[in-house]
Design an enzyme around this catalytic site. Structure first.
Site, PDB file in Angstrom:
ATOM      1  NE  ARG A  12      96.183  14.406  60.963  1.00 37.01           N
ATOM      2  CZ  ARG A  12      95.849  15.668  60.729  1.00 37.01           C
ATOM      3  NH1 ARG A  12      96.789  16.552  60.479  1.00 37.01           N
ATOM      4  NH2 ARG A  12      94.576  16.037  60.740  1.00 37.01           N
ATOM      5  CG  ASP A  73      90.639   4.590  51.718  1.00 37.09           C
ATOM      6  OD1 ASP A  73      91.051   5.065  52.790  1.00 37.09           O
ATOM      7  OD2 ASP A  73      89.912   3.587  51.664  1.00 37.09           O
ATOM      8  CB  SER A  74      95.615   2.048  49.515  1.00 36.60           C
ATOM      9  OG  SER A  74      96.387   2.668  50.515  1.00 36.60           O
ATOM     10  CG  PHE A 163     104.362   1.565  54.946  1.00 31.99           C
ATOM     11  CD1 PHE A 163     103.019   1.841  55.049  1.00 31.99           C
ATOM     12  CD2 PHE A 163     105.024   1.928  53.779  1.00 31.99           C
ATOM     13  CE1 PHE A 163     102.327   2.449  54.006  1.00 31.99           C
ATOM     14  CE2 PHE A 163     104.352   2.546  52.739  1.00 31.99           C
ATOM     15  CZ  PHE A 163     103.003   2.809  52.850  1.00 31.99           C
ATOM     16  N   GLY A 164     103.188  -1.299  56.737  1.00 32.82           N
ATOM     17  CA  GLY A 164     101.917  -2.009  56.658  1.00 32.82           C
ATOM     18  C   GLY A 164     102.127  -3.513  56.603  1.00 32.82           C
ATOM     19  CG  ASP A 166     104.885  -3.262  52.095  1.00 35.55           C
ATOM     20  OD1 ASP A 166     103.763  -3.529  51.598  1.00 35.55           O
ATOM     21  OD2 ASP A 166     105.475  -2.182  51.906  1.00 35.55           O
ATOM     22  CE  LYS A 189     105.237  -0.548  48.646  1.00 34.27           C
ATOM     23  NZ  LYS A 189     105.215  -0.142  50.074  1.00 34.27           N
ATOM     24  CG  HIS A 194      98.627  -0.798  46.143  1.00 34.98           C
ATOM     25  ND1 HIS A 194      99.877  -1.149  46.593  1.00 34.98           N
ATOM     26  CD2 HIS A 194      98.019  -0.217  47.221  1.00 34.98           C
ATOM     27  CE1 HIS A 194     100.017  -0.812  47.855  1.00 34.98           C
ATOM     28  NE2 HIS A 194      98.912  -0.227  48.255  1.00 34.98           N
ATOM     29  NE  ARG A 195      99.829   5.030  48.451  1.00 37.78           N
ATOM     30  CZ  ARG A 195     100.043   4.118  49.393  1.00 37.78           C
ATOM     31  NH1 ARG A 195     101.226   3.544  49.493  1.00 37.78           N
ATOM     32  NH2 ARG A 195      99.081   3.780  50.240  1.00 37.78           N
TER      33      ARG A 195
END
Length: 211
Positions: A12, A73-74, A163-164, A166, A189, A194-195
């Site tokens: 979402r 999922d990360s 975000f998160g 970071d 970035k 990773h993503r």
């Protein structure tokens, strides 16, 4: 209306949807999220690994939507926390925790530790489920790709991007006390995260499927 094939991203988060759209560079697909297809359900993430949870989400929402589904999922693994917060990354400080609360809890857990003991890494697993591949007994295979982004936890939040975690994550390419991911421009970035690495491995798989 569009005649492009739709790919459901099991999220979402408009931020995550936009990031994956930029990373995958799919010329023949329309990426949509759960809100776009009016799915209000929340599947319970009961796996003990990122791969297990990504597969759970991909299978559930592919069946629910009848659309090809990509799930992410990360999270963050910190060496001195034995790989934690791991699959509880988003809920580290509580089920409804904000990014700031999660960051504050992690900084408190690592208070006083020198840079060499603050090693950490982001991990990402992407899972692709194609509903038309369901077996006779209902089993639905998934294809997984993975990415890792190594670094360390800083001593205080810095930067307004990302975000998160970071604002407190210093990439391994930075010296201790150097720039956090939240101080990097987005394009930097997206080149090494990773993503990004998981998406780079997923993109040719999606291309072979006609996306």
């Amino acid at each position: 209306m569009t005649d492009r094939r739709r790919l459901l991203v099991a999220t979402r988060s408009r931020h995550k949807l936009a990031e994956l759209r930029d990373l995958l560079h799919l010329g023949h697909a329309e990426l949509v999220d759960l809100d776009d297809v009016a799915i209000a359900d929340e599947v319970e993430e009961t796996g003990s690994t990122f791969a297990a949870n990504a597969a759970i989400k991909a299978r559930y929402y592919a069946r629910r939507s009848c659309l090809p589904t990509l799930a992410d999922d990360s999270g963050l693994e910190v060496d001195v926390l034995a790989g934690g917060p791991g699959v509880r990354t988003r809920r580290y400080a509580g089920e409804q925790a904000t990014d700031a609360e999660n960051n504050a809890k992690l900084l408190a857990a690592l208070a006083g530790l020198p840079p060499e003991r603050r090693g950490a890494r982001y991990r990402c697993v992407l899972a692709l489920a194609l509903p038309e591949r369901a077996g006779l007994r209902g089993g639905l295979p998934v294809t997984l790709t993975r990415g890792t982004f190594a670094g360390r936890i800083g001593i205080a939040p810095r930067g307004a991007s990302g975000f998160g975690y970071d604002p407190i994550f210093e990439p391994a390419s930075e010296r201790p006390g150097g720039a956090t991911v939240a101080e990097w421009p987005a394009e930097r970035k997206q080149a090494v995260s990773h993503r990004a690495r998981a998406a780079q491995r997923m993109a040719p798989i999606l291309a072979r499927e006609g996306f």
